[in-house]
Design a protein around this motif. Structure first.
Motif: not given
Length: 341
Positions: A144, A225, A229, A244, A248
């Protein structure tokens, strides 16, 4: 105006009477033809349906259920435990009284096989959970944040990946052996009793999984991820001020759940094999506790006279690992959205 009159006379529109029902019928037909219906099943319901259609995976699951009952429920229906010695019944071949025979100390091999299978399954499940937790968190953070954070975290993974795992387990077993014995001898707590039962080698296996074996899980989660993203729904959440941590936890992690389940299922047979291998070498579970690998090692001394002592735990271990791999493979096919019809 003349053109409209001529068109009306040609088509004879006055002879037709239009009713409101005609337009409602047309509207209903258009809805059925052009409006897409919402799916009646969820993602996991559809995956479970595909899993049930995989006969190999379902047979493997059935065998694993039998093994689970054998290991965790079976000991309640037999006499004695893995340490009980039946005097005068040493070195007996399989019979109605002892279906798997007895060893040189008069211990029931079937009972010891039950407890050995239980140890192998517990090690496999708990080691996989350790890999799941550490690998998922590490991979999610790395993928991320990206950039320099991702580069540094990936170099750490490369360093960990180069460390020989068996050597780490052996060194840990030797290093924690004396401190653990001191703790067990000087403490009467429940933790000390559990550690005494497991032994330093088995504890070192759990530590090794926590230090080394989560690397593969972290790499896969990172790749997922990195792909997710960039999707629009993540951009929308960030634009609305989502933190954030929330992105996640609530959006990236749930969309990786399929890969997480499959990787966890595939890690269980690896952990079982490692424990059995180390126990076979004599650095696994501590006596009198046993496992399938330890039973195979004990049987080597009488392999020519009592071959069944080696065949029974080895065959059960092989079938259990094979079934776990086949079920994990079927689970992967069922959870893969690209295979959805």
């Amino acid at each position: 105006m003349d053109n409209l009159l001529s068109l009306n006379s040609k088509l004879k529109l006055d002879e037709y009477e239009f009713k409101e029902d005609d337009f409602e019928l047309a509207s209903q037909e258009s809805k059925e033809n052009f409006i897409t219906k919402a799916p009646s099943t969820s993602y996991f319901q559809d995956a479970f349906r595909r899993l049930k259609e995989n006969k190999v995976a379902m047979v493997s699951l059935g065998f694993l259920l039998i093994v689970f009952i054998f290991a965790f429920i079976g000991p309640y229906f037999v006499k004695g435990d893995y340490t009980t010695q039946f005097r005068g019944d040493e070195n007996l071949f399989p019979s109605l009284k002892y279906p798997f025979g007895t060893d040189k100390l008069g211990r029931n091999i079937m009972v010891r096989t039950m407890y050995g299978t239980r140890v192998s399954l517990i090690v496999g499940v708990f080691a996989s959970l350790i890999v799941l937790i550490i690998g998922t968190i590490y991979g999610s953070i790395s993928g991320y944040f990206g950039g320099r954070v991702d580069a540094i975290m990936m170099r750490i993974l490369d360093l960990i990946y180069s460390i020989p795992d068996v050597l780490v387990v052996i060194l840990l077993s030797i290093g924690i052996s004396q401190p653990m014995k001191s703790f067990v001898n000087n403490s009467n707590s429940a933790i000390a009793k559990k550690l005494a039962t497991l032994g330093p080698a088995l504890v070192s296996i759990f530590i090794a999984f926590g230090l080394l074996y989560w690397v593969g899980m972290a790499r896969i989660i990172r790749g997922q991820v990195l792909m997710l993203k960039k999707q629009e729904f993540v951009t929308a959440v960030e634009a609305l001020g989502g933190s954030k941590k929330r992105v996640i936890k609530r959006h990236l992690f749930p969309n990786c759940i399929g890969q997480i389940i499959v990787m966890t299922a595939m890690q269980i047979p690896s952990a079982i094999f490692l424990e059995s291998f180390l126990s076979f070498l004599g650095i696994g579970v501590s006596a009198p506790m046993t496992s399938l690998g330890a039973m195979a090692a004990d049987a080597l001394g009488g392999i020519y006279s009592y071959a069944y002592r080696l065949i029974i735990p080895s065959l059960l271990l092989s079938l259990m690992i094979l079934s776990l791999n086949l079920f994990a493979d079927g689970l992967r096919d069922a959870l893969d959205p690209r295979l959805k019809k």
